[in-house]
Design an enzyme around this catalytic site. Structure first.
Site, PDB file in Angstrom:
ATOM      1  N   SER A 161      -4.285  -0.597   0.280  1.00  0.00           N
ATOM      2  CA  SER A 161      -4.234  -1.892   0.948  1.00  0.00           C
ATOM      3  C   SER A 161      -3.087  -2.750   0.423  1.00  0.00           C
ATOM      4  CB  SER A 161      -5.548  -2.630   0.777  1.00  0.00           C
ATOM      5  OG  SER A 161      -5.891  -2.654  -0.573  1.00  0.00           O
ATOM      6  N   LYS A 162      -2.659  -2.458  -0.787  1.00  0.00           N
ATOM      7  CA  LYS A 162      -1.549  -3.244  -1.329  1.00  0.00           C
ATOM      8  C   LYS A 162      -0.247  -2.566  -0.947  1.00  0.00           C
ATOM      9  CE  LYS A 162      -3.882  -5.827  -4.628  1.00  0.00           C
ATOM     10  NZ  LYS A 162      -4.996  -5.051  -5.140  1.00  0.00           N
ATOM     11  N   ARG A 163       0.435  -3.155  -0.020  1.00  0.00           N
ATOM     12  CA  ARG A 163       1.722  -2.618   0.380  1.00  0.00           C
ATOM     13  C   ARG A 163       2.706  -2.813  -0.735  1.00  0.00           C
ATOM     14  NH1 ARG A 163       3.948  -2.790   5.660  1.00  0.00           N
ATOM     15  NH2 ARG A 163       2.169  -2.648   7.005  1.00  0.00           N
TER      16      ARG A 163
END
Ligand code: GLU
Length: 504
Positions: free
Chosen positions: A259-261
């Site tokens: 989810s953390k780009r």
């Protein structure tokens, strides 16, 4: 009759707060597979109670992404169903009614604490390094008279759940062992906010109950909410559905959450995290489906490739691996190439059209009428990992004029005059030959032989003259895509370029 005896009803409950994430799609896929395997129902419920985080377009994106992946739902927005409405924002009376009932039964209470008081409390807890962080239950013990006075003064309030202050909560998960939870860790969470909207926890529990959900399959980031939910079910006197918290998908390095780009460094491609980005990058839904099904589940130890029907036939919650896994992007690309090559030429042409249109800036209908179009799919099928890679290979088919460096026309071992002579001879031959792929190859090899050249030299000149590239799809297939007239015209233009070059 307990829930486990009821027909399976599963759901996904996305919030319209952003585009549909890869992880949400995997959750949807597993729910869908379980419903289809068991002959149960798959439900889409929209958890739109956090109005401040609403992102326009995200609801449509959720529905489009599900449709693209072929995950049809039996109840939900646009489909209806007996358990609606399927938007939480349309179910407010239900939440209010049950909040009142919980208050009456002593399981919830109105809290009048101001934001300032709660901020000060938090600051104090932090300063004291208090081991208990959270609400101090100040309003839990207000007297009847104090409550009446606050209500009469018009003070705003929220409804909080009166969590048991001691003991442990036990629950089970179908995929993992769960340790008992110390109740005192949860400090009376809010059920109804001051704007009258429920919190995620409250609406989620009520809806899962009233929608007769039998199994909750969702990401394991929700695991920490379960103790509260279980106590809510108990306070309401309802049976708890079965839980299966799905493993996290990690980024391809296996180091961080997907989810953390993050961009890790020069040359690293940006990680795609939303279904629409994969669709736009030219991944096929068939590949995406197969790939996502492999994220924590396996059809068989012998193969990663399987059809939807095969997955439905075999899927079981008990076979899900609870360990987090890294996103194997190279496998996705390989799989996509596989599914591209499984398509018929006609089907691949249809799938390519939007990508060719986007890259060329020309309407699909115009490209669809182009006489070269039917030749394109066979030219590129072997080369593609994604559909958006096609255009640079075949742009010459659709362009009226190609622009290239004339120096490319002169292969190793020849000068401009030699290249020109070879090109003129080739053009004369191409003008006379029956223009069919099987005829062209032997005829041009014969010509090269007569000219004392290697076939590769003649083919190289013709490749650049007709496509503008020295690396291009197979030459004679490219000729067929261009048609005889354009091949001859491009050869003539290339001859002019060579003549100009010789004159300098
Ligand atoms: N609204 C939550 C989400 O956005 C639902 C979580 C659940 O499935 O309970 O993922």
């Amino acid at each position: 009759m307990t829930l486990s005896d009821q027909p399976v009803r599963v759901r996904i409950a996305p919030s319209p707060t952003g585009y549909f994430h890869l992880g949400s799609a995997r959750t949807a896929l597993f729910n869908w597979l379980y419903a289809r395997h068991t002959g149960g129902k798959f439900i889409l419920r929209i958890e739109d109670t956090d109005r401040s985080r609403f992102v326009p377009g995200s609801l449509q994106d959720i529905m489009d992404s599900l449709a693209w992946l072929g995950l049809d739902y039996d109840e939900g927005p646009g489909v209806g169903g007996a358990y609606g409405p399927y938007f939480q924002s349309e179910r407010l009376p239900l939440y209010h009614e049950w909040a009142e009932r919980l208050i009456e039964a002593g399981h919830a209470y109105r809290c009048y604490c101001t934001a300032e008081r709660l901020d000060a409390l938090r600051a104090e807890q932090r300063a004291n390094k208090s081991h208990v962080i959270g609400y101090d239950r100040h309003c839990r013990t207000l007297t009847r008279a104090e409550r009446a006075e606050l209500a009469a003064s018009g003070a705003t309030s929220v409804v909080r759940f009166a969590m048991p202050m001691e003991g442990e909560t036990h629950f089970t998960d179908l995929l993992r062992k769960i340790k008992p939870f110390d109740n005192n860790q949860y400090r009376d969470p809010v059920l109804l906010k001051s704007d009258g909207f429920p919190t995620y926890h409250f609406a989620n529990v009520l809806d899962d109950h009233f929608m007769a959900i039998t199994h909750i399959l969702r990401g394991d980031e929700w695991l920490s909410s379960v103790p509260l939910h279980v106590n809510l079910y108990a306070a309401l006197g309802w049976e708890v559905p079965a839980f299966a918290h799905l493993p996290l998908i990690l980024d391809p390095s296996g180091e961080g959450k997907l989810s953390k780009r993050k961009k890790k460094g020069e040359g690293d491609e940006e990680l795609l995290t939303h279904i629409r980005e994969y669709r736009e990058a030219g991944y096929l839904p068939e590949a995406m489906f197969n790939f996502l099904a492999n994220m924590g589940w396996a059809y068989s130890p012998d193969t990663d490739l399987f059809t939807r029907a095969q997955a439905i036939a075999r899927f079981d919650i008990a076979d899900i691996n609870p360990a987090a896994g890294a996103l194997p992007l190279s496998k996705l690309q390989w799989m996509n190439g596989h599914y591209i090559r499984e398509l018929s030429p006609e089907e691949l042409t249809d799938r390519l059209l939007p990508f060719l249109s986007r890259a060329s800036g020309r309407p699909e209908a115009e490209l669809a009428r182009h006489p070269g179009l039917p030749y394109v799919a066979p030219l590129v099928a072997e080369r593609l990992k994604t559909l958006d890679e096609a255009w640079p290979w075949v742009d010459f088919v659709f362009q009226d004029h190609i622009v290239y460096d004339p120096a490319l026309l002169i292969p190793k071992g020849l000068d401009a005059a030699g290249a020109l002579a070879a090109l003129q001879a080739s053009r004369r031959l191409l003008a006379e030959l029956p223009f069919a792929e099987a005829e062209l190859d032997p005829a041009l090899r014969g010509l090269a032989d007569r000219l004392g050249l290697k076939p590769g030299q003649v083919f190289g000149i013709l490749r650049v003259a007709t496509t503008g590239k020295n690396v291009a799809p197979p030459l004679f297939g490219s000729f067929m895509a261009l048609g005889q007239a354009r091949v001859l015209a491009r050869c003539a233009e290339a001859e002019k370029l060579l003549e100009t070059r010789m004159a300098i």
